[in-house]
Design a protein around this motif. Sequence first.
Motif, PDB file in Angstrom:
ATOM      1  N   CYS A   1      -6.404   9.104  -3.976  1.00  0.00           N
ATOM      2  CA  CYS A   1      -5.092   9.132  -3.328  1.00  0.00           C
ATOM      3  C   CYS A   1      -4.832  10.370  -2.495  1.00  0.00           C
ATOM      4  CB  CYS A   1      -3.990   8.958  -4.359  1.00  0.00           C
ATOM      5  SG  CYS A   1      -4.229   9.962  -5.812  1.00  0.00           S
TER       6      CYS A   1
ATOM      7  N   LEU B   1       0.830  -1.206   0.000  1.00  0.00           N
ATOM      8  CA  LEU B   1       0.000   0.000   0.000  1.00  0.00           C
ATOM      9  C   LEU B   1       0.866   1.259   0.000  1.00  0.00           C
ATOM     10  CD1 LEU B   1      -2.965  -0.896   2.360  1.00  0.00           C
ATOM     11  CD2 LEU B   1      -2.884  -0.842  -0.121  1.00  0.00           C
ATOM     12  N   ALA B   2       1.926   1.272   0.809  1.00  0.00           N
ATOM     13  CA  ALA B   2       2.792   2.453   0.845  1.00  0.00           C
ATOM     14  C   ALA B   2       3.470   2.660  -0.496  1.00  0.00           C
ATOM     15  CB  ALA B   2       3.839   2.299   1.946  1.00  0.00           C
TER      16      ALA B   2
ATOM     17  N   HIS C   1       2.343   1.657  -3.475  1.00  0.00           N
ATOM     18  CA  HIS C   1       1.352   2.099  -4.450  1.00  0.00           C
ATOM     19  C   HIS C   1       0.943   3.542  -4.227  1.00  0.00           C
ATOM     20  CE1 HIS C   1       0.108  -2.324  -5.300  1.00  0.00           C
ATOM     21  NE2 HIS C   1       1.113  -1.944  -6.049  1.00  0.00           N
ATOM     22  N   ASP C   2       1.046   3.986  -2.985  1.00  0.00           N
ATOM     23  CA  ASP C   2       0.676   5.362  -2.695  1.00  0.00           C
ATOM     24  C   ASP C   2       1.565   6.338  -3.444  1.00  0.00           C
ATOM     25  OD1 ASP C   2       0.532   7.564   0.103  1.00  0.00           O
ATOM     26  OD2 ASP C   2      -1.062   7.083  -1.306  1.00  0.00           O
ATOM     27  N   GLU C   3       2.814   5.921  -3.684  1.00  0.00           N
ATOM     28  CA  GLU C   3       3.752   6.815  -4.343  1.00  0.00           C
ATOM     29  C   GLU C   3       3.943   6.503  -5.814  1.00  0.00           C
ATOM     30  OE1 GLU C   3       7.147   8.098  -2.087  1.00  0.00           O
ATOM     31  OE2 GLU C   3       6.819   6.384  -0.762  1.00  0.00           O
ATOM     32  N   LEU C   4       3.163   5.548  -6.299  1.00  0.00           N
ATOM     33  CA  LEU C   4       3.353   5.084  -7.667  1.00  0.00           C
ATOM     34  C   LEU C   4       2.268   5.630  -8.576  1.00  0.00           C
ATOM     35  CD1 LEU C   4       4.485   3.015  -9.787  1.00  0.00           C
ATOM     36  CD2 LEU C   4       2.906   1.384  -8.806  1.00  0.00           C
TER      37      LEU C   4
END
Lengths: 244, 229, 205
Positions: C104, C72-73, C75-78
Amino acid sequence: MTWLWFHRFGSPPHFYRLAGRLTPWFAWPAALLCLAGLIGGLVLAPPDYQQGDGFRIIYVHAPSAWLSLMVYVVMAVSAAVGLIWRMTVAQAIAASCAAIGASFTLLALVTGSLWGRRMWGTYWEWDPRLTSELLLLFLYLGYMGLRNAIDDLGRADRASAVLAIVGVVNVPIIHYSVVWWNSLHQAPSVMKFGRPSMPPSMLIPLLLMLAGFTAYFAALLLIRARGELLRRERTARWIADALC
Amino acid sequence: MSAPRVGFTRAAIALAARDLRLAVRRAGDTLQPLAFFLVVTTLFPLALDPQLSLLRDIAPAALWVGALLSSLLALDLLFREDAQDGALEQLALSGVPFQGLLLAKTAVHWLLTGLPLVLVAPLAVSTLGAPYGALPGILSALLLGTLALSLLGAIGAGLTMGLKRHGSLVALLVLPLAVPVLIFGARATALAIQGQPLAAPLYLLGAFAVLAATLAPWALAAAVRIGLE
Amino acid sequence: MNELTADNLQLWRGEHHVLRGVCLAVSGGECLQVTGANGAGKTTLLRALCGLTPLEDGQVRWRGGDVALDRLAFHDELSYLGHDNALKADLTAAENLRYTAALCRRVGAVEIAAALERTGVAEAADQLLRQLSAGQRRRVALARVLLKRGALWVLDEPGSNLDAHGQALLRELVAQHLQDGGTAVIATHQGLDLPGTPARCLTLQ
């Protein structure tokens, strides 16, 4: 330490060799047990007080019904293991179970229907056990259908694993709901093979047949799983060594 | 570079709002399962002698088979489009729990395709000759039943995502699993029509719906992820 | 800091061994261009980096941490842009962006308008996506990538359907992203000429 055997078991070449060695150890006992059970059940056991000789079909019907359920559980468990730990061997086992389980279910339905013909005069009454077997057959067909529909083997393994897990949780519920429904409508129910009052002369051949069928399933599963494994690991190097 | 993360609730609400807006814009597609349900339940009497007493007997069967088939038909609306245009992938890559998002999608789907069945049930019930006193019982059974059907159906839709010619496969997967809903729901409806207490099948139906709600998040996420591979 | 590394990625598609021990490393401010013939596995590699396609073996690390441990972390930045725009045809451009951004972070209408302006489709803000041309839709998809403000951009053939202006815009956006310290992995079969940044290439066979 205990996980070592688990991982070794999961290694395809190791499982392939092991399965090959174990197959006769299941196949011969299966033949002998079934032979003994058939002789005991068809020849030696006395005819039933109520049903005469017609009850003898139980010696094929009961083991196949029992096995149809057990195979589904084995299929679901190995599919789950294959899904969680990504073990090819487990996926191969699950894939091999489907057709075997469906065949046992079909056998149980046919023998149950024949028994019903003898007892009720019709080939089908909504007996709870037979109805559950029918729904179990649909579950197997759905599993096999899903497998067939997905082209990529890995995806097919994983998707059908999810289906098998959902199915195995539902099977007791479906069975209970069918029994509940049947009890409301008081349809005739004949399959009294759970009676505790079965005399040993009838019970022992039944247990022998049960053990024989189970051993037969194990032998068949090992053979099919080896085949599945060959198919999946077609390009691996150990295949050439194993087959020579 | 990283911006403050949004809570799951906001993301789920945004997803729900989007799905509702899309459904309104494509109202024709969204209303199809409902129309199907009405047509099927009203066709049943045509196959029989339309004496009300006889109709009353088959009313539970007609209602529940109609609900079952309608929910199967509605499954197409759930994942197909999002899978095709890549929106489902973005949900998986959103940084917000995927299970929750899928459950939110299923909840909106139920609101659009399951709840309407409950709302038009009085119409279907009256054409099938059932007394109005039976309505509360029938509606509560349909409420629980359609919830369970949406959850089970979503699992089936997730498993068959992206497969061509998958219409009958979804039915084969979902219908056996939905048998308890059919049995308990029809029984509750029959008891309601006869004016008898229907607590037992209603509780069983509720328990099954709860089980479906417990199993569905995991199974849905697993199935959809596999479909996105 | 914003470093993406991959060690020994192995992936099979059915019988086909698509990724055979792929290794890569990109740090903040750098752009890795993945090139190769059609069918070489560019899309598969990008999807495997994002976590959409499971790997048989190998590890992907973002900022030193294994991506599989905290998806999750990561994907949060992706920000991922695939072949599809991942936009709904029945929503307007602005509605699409409002929804994708809301997944997001909190985004206001002003920011959305600015993103549309930046990608040159401000006039299409209130038009349904199905009414826009393929190039305009791709630009809206680029606006989506912008809005998420992710540190890592994984773009699969971002220039498809874009005209010459659009290609120039793409180069500007990527250059700006790199200047802000972001990382980019871009699959392209043409090669992206980025001003001021040395080209780093990974070619798949």
